[in-house]
Design a protein around this motif. Sequence first.
Motif, mmCIF file in Angstrom:
data_model
loop_
_atom_site.group_PDB
_atom_site.id
_atom_site.type_symbol
_atom_site.label_atom_id
_atom_site.label_comp_id
_atom_site.label_asym_id
_atom_site.label_seq_id
_atom_site.Cartn_x
_atom_site.Cartn_y
_atom_site.Cartn_z
ATOM 1 N N ASP A 49 -37.938 39.566 59.628
ATOM 2 C CA ASP A 49 -36.889 40.058 60.519
ATOM 3 C C ASP A 49 -37.061 39.463 61.915
ATOM 4 O O ASP A 49 -36.086 39.065 62.560
ATOM 5 C CB ASP A 49 -36.959 41.582 60.571
ATOM 6 N N LYS A 50 -38.298 39.383 62.367
ATOM 7 C CA LYS A 50 -38.602 38.834 63.692
ATOM 8 C C LYS A 50 -38.242 37.347 63.760
ATOM 9 O O LYS A 50 -37.837 36.837 64.811
ATOM 10 C CB LYS A 50 -40.095 39.016 63.989
ATOM 11 N N ALA A 51 -38.374 36.659 62.613
ATOM 12 C CA ALA A 51 -38.024 35.234 62.556
ATOM 13 C C ALA A 51 -36.527 35.026 62.392
ATOM 14 O O ALA A 51 -36.057 33.890 62.312
ATOM 15 C CB ALA A 51 -38.766 34.568 61.406
ATOM 16 N N LYS A 52 -35.764 36.151 62.332
ATOM 17 C CA LYS A 52 -34.306 36.125 62.195
ATOM 18 C C LYS A 52 -33.862 35.463 60.889
ATOM 19 O O LYS A 52 -32.841 34.775 60.831
ATOM 20 C CB LYS A 52 -33.652 35.441 63.402
ATOM 21 N N ILE A 53 -34.655 35.664 59.851
ATOM 22 C CA ILE A 53 -34.274 35.239 58.508
ATOM 23 C C ILE A 53 -33.610 36.435 57.835
ATOM 24 O O ILE A 53 -34.205 37.508 57.727
ATOM 25 C CB ILE A 53 -35.500 34.781 57.698
ATOM 26 N N LYS A 54 -32.364 36.284 57.405
ATOM 27 C CA LYS A 54 -31.578 37.407 56.908
ATOM 28 C C LYS A 54 -32.209 38.010 55.660
ATOM 29 O O LYS A 54 -32.656 37.303 54.756
ATOM 30 C CB LYS A 54 -30.148 36.953 56.609
ATOM 31 N N GLU A 102 -48.683 42.751 68.383
ATOM 32 C CA GLU A 102 -47.264 42.506 68.662
ATOM 33 C C GLU A 102 -46.889 41.124 68.147
ATOM 34 O O GLU A 102 -47.594 40.142 68.405
ATOM 35 C CB GLU A 102 -46.980 42.610 70.167
ATOM 36 N N LEU A 103 -45.782 41.049 67.428
ATOM 37 C CA LEU A 103 -45.364 39.796 66.794
ATOM 38 C C LEU A 103 -44.398 39.044 67.691
ATOM 39 O O LEU A 103 -43.520 39.620 68.329
ATOM 40 C CB LEU A 103 -44.708 40.081 65.447
ATOM 41 N N ASP A 104 -44.580 37.724 67.719
ATOM 42 C CA ASP A 104 -43.716 36.843 68.496
ATOM 43 C C ASP A 104 -42.928 35.943 67.540
ATOM 44 O O ASP A 104 -43.517 35.258 66.688
ATOM 45 C CB ASP A 104 -44.561 35.993 69.450
ATOM 46 N N LYS A 157 -41.372 33.169 67.971
ATOM 47 C CA LYS A 157 -41.673 31.733 68.072
ATOM 48 C C LYS A 157 -42.961 31.389 67.329
ATOM 49 O O LYS A 157 -43.054 30.361 66.658
ATOM 50 C CB LYS A 157 -41.784 31.334 69.546
ATOM 51 N N ALA A 158 -43.956 32.245 67.460
ATOM 52 C CA ALA A 158 -45.232 32.008 66.766
ATOM 53 C C ALA A 158 -45.053 32.070 65.253
ATOM 54 O O ALA A 158 -45.667 31.293 64.508
ATOM 55 C CB ALA A 158 -46.268 33.026 67.219
ATOM 56 N N ILE A 159 -44.199 32.975 64.804
ATOM 57 C CA ILE A 159 -43.927 33.095 63.369
ATOM 58 C C ILE A 159 -43.251 31.826 62.856
ATOM 59 O O ILE A 159 -43.607 31.285 61.795
ATOM 60 C CB ILE A 159 -43.054 34.329 63.081
ATOM 61 N N LYS A 160 -42.294 31.343 63.626
ATOM 62 C CA LYS A 160 -41.596 30.125 63.214
ATOM 63 C C LYS A 160 -42.531 28.918 63.212
ATOM 64 O O LYS A 160 -42.420 28.036 62.345
ATOM 65 C CB LYS A 160 -40.396 29.867 64.134
ATOM 66 N N GLU A 161 -43.462 28.888 64.157
ATOM 67 C CA GLU A 161 -44.430 27.788 64.188
ATOM 68 C C GLU A 161 -45.299 27.790 62.928
ATOM 69 O O GLU A 161 -45.647 26.742 62.396
ATOM 70 C CB GLU A 161 -45.304 27.886 65.440
ATOM 71 N N ALA A 162 -45.626 28.991 62.464
ATOM 72 C CA ALA A 162 -46.421 29.096 61.235
ATOM 73 C C ALA A 162 -45.651 28.561 60.038
ATOM 74 O O ALA A 162 -46.225 28.007 59.102
ATOM 75 C CB ALA A 162 -46.832 30.544 61.000
ATOM 76 N N LEU A 163 -44.329 28.718 60.071
ATOM 77 C CA LEU A 163 -43.481 28.243 58.977
ATOM 78 C C LEU A 163 -43.154 26.757 59.084
ATOM 79 O O LEU A 163 -42.555 26.183 58.178
ATOM 80 C CB LEU A 163 -42.175 29.049 58.933
ATOM 81 N N LYS A 164 -43.541 26.140 60.194
ATOM 82 C CA LYS A 164 -43.242 24.718 60.394
ATOM 83 C C LYS A 164 -44.411 23.807 60.030
ATOM 84 O O LYS A 164 -44.270 22.588 60.022
ATOM 85 C CB LYS A 164 -42.844 24.470 61.854
ATOM 86 N N GLY A 165 -45.560 24.393 59.742
ATOM 87 C CA GLY A 165 -46.721 23.594 59.374
ATOM 88 C C GLY A 165 -47.166 23.899 57.961
ATOM 89 O O GLY A 165 -46.540 24.685 57.242
ATOM 90 N N GLU A 166 -48.255 23.282 57.541
ATOM 91 C CA GLU A 166 -48.840 23.539 56.221
ATOM 92 C C GLU A 166 -47.833 23.326 55.088
ATOM 93 O O GLU A 166 -47.772 24.093 54.125
ATOM 94 C CB GLU A 166 -49.383 24.974 56.151
ATOM 95 N N VAL A 207 -32.831 25.874 55.790
ATOM 96 C CA VAL A 207 -32.770 27.295 56.115
ATOM 97 C C VAL A 207 -31.502 27.513 56.933
ATOM 98 O O VAL A 207 -31.459 27.211 58.126
ATOM 99 C CB VAL A 207 -34.019 27.745 56.909
ATOM 100 N N ALA A 208 -30.467 28.008 56.268
ATOM 101 C CA ALA A 208 -29.178 28.181 56.937
ATOM 102 C C ALA A 208 -29.280 29.154 58.106
ATOM 103 O O ALA A 208 -28.570 29.007 59.107
ATOM 104 C CB ALA A 208 -28.131 28.657 55.940
ATOM 105 N N ASP A 209 -30.165 30.155 57.983
ATOM 106 C CA ASP A 209 -30.288 31.163 59.039
ATOM 107 C C ASP A 209 -30.846 30.570 60.329
ATOM 108 O O ASP A 209 -30.562 31.070 61.425
ATOM 109 C CB ASP A 209 -31.207 32.302 58.581
ATOM 110 N N ASP A 210 -31.666 29.532 60.209
ATOM 111 C CA ASP A 210 -32.292 28.928 61.391
ATOM 112 C C ASP A 210 -32.611 27.460 61.100
ATOM 113 O O ASP A 210 -33.649 27.148 60.506
ATOM 114 C CB ASP A 210 -33.572 29.670 61.762
ATOM 115 N N PRO A 211 -31.727 26.538 61.495
ATOM 116 C CA PRO A 211 -31.937 25.114 61.223
ATOM 117 C C PRO A 211 -33.242 24.552 61.798
ATOM 118 O O PRO A 211 -33.705 23.503 61.348
ATOM 119 C CB PRO A 211 -30.717 24.446 61.880
ATOM 120 N N SER A 212 -33.845 25.256 62.770
ATOM 121 C CA SER A 212 -35.101 24.754 63.334
ATOM 122 C C SER A 212 -36.222 24.801 62.298
ATOM 123 O O SER A 212 -37.254 24.139 62.460
ATOM 124 C CB SER A 212 -35.498 25.564 64.566
#
Length: 361
Positions: free
Chosen positions: A100-105, A136-138, A140-149, A161-166
């Motif tokens: 939810d914090k990463a704005k993924i529906k 506390e969750l951030d 941006k940090a969550i999205k960074e975790a999803l951009k690596g590995e 990811v249609a919800d967030d092209p980044s």
Amino acid sequence: MKNLYVDINVLQSVPSSNINRDDTGAPKTAIYGGVTRARVSSQSWKRAIRMAFDEQADGADWLKGIRTTRGPLMLAKELQKLNADLSEDDALKMAVGVFDKAKIKLDKKKNQTKALLMVSRGQIEKLAKYVIENDELDGKAIKEALKGEHSLDMALFGRMVADDPSLNVDAACQVAHAISTHEIVPEFDYYTAVDDSKADNESGSAMLGTIEYDSATLYRYANVNVNELLHNLGDVDATTEGLKLFIKDFIMSMPTGKQNTFANKTVPQYVMVTVRQDTPVNLVTAFEKPVKSREGYVKASIKYLEDEYKRTQSFVEKPLATFVLTTYDSEINNQEENIESLVNDTVETIETRVNDEDSSN
């Protein structure tokens, strides 16, 4: 680093089969060169490659990602591994909060993402560790975790990811729809099933049915942007190993549609791999004029393909290297003895090119 591409061209004869069906259950087809061709979709073959990665993983989680709506459940289980005191409900609530914090529906009733999302095991582990270590969750940090590995299949085939092209991952690989080098005529198999327990005085079948099929010599093509694969994986050794696996598994894999019915698993009769630095080249134009033969299609298809390969040299740079593996005659030098030598020589050419550039910088 300069552009570096690997082209993989395969000719493969497939007997009566229905390895990739359309919505009516018939083998997929395409019109090319004014005639009907057998077709196997790129999605179908990429799925077969991903399954091959899974079989070869042997504990190496980086080879195959997971495409699922159950990302929150996966993360919840990982959270419980890191903190055994967490209940299932609390872990799932935390996991849902992460997505939810990463704005993924999300479908809140099912605690699932609304659309399929590809994630790697490494990304799930990284997310879980972040959640455990931070109150506390951030976002941006969550999205960074999803951009690596990234897993190998994600690095090769990409992620949308249609919800967030980044969070999109640009594919390092392109796979063409396989088509037959010649015209095909779809056929039908009429079959019956007999009730083994029927009385001797009973006649007729318990079931009647038909299945559509065809047979074809397929031209298959894929390419890999080596620089993009390195960018996605972020590691030279992983890129080298991933490229080896992809080349071999693209050549040797096959979709499993109706395989129990037709036992159609064959191996290619011809493989040509080129290493280029200017642009990938799909040689399907060799078959725009369909092959015609009453003595098999493979030999003629090889001639068509190699002639087209030579003609393309008028438009593109000469490849850094070209390797051929075939059970038939070939007019191209650099004949390989087996698939292992083909793969190793291709990757060695790439490594030499990369090392030469590094030494000149």
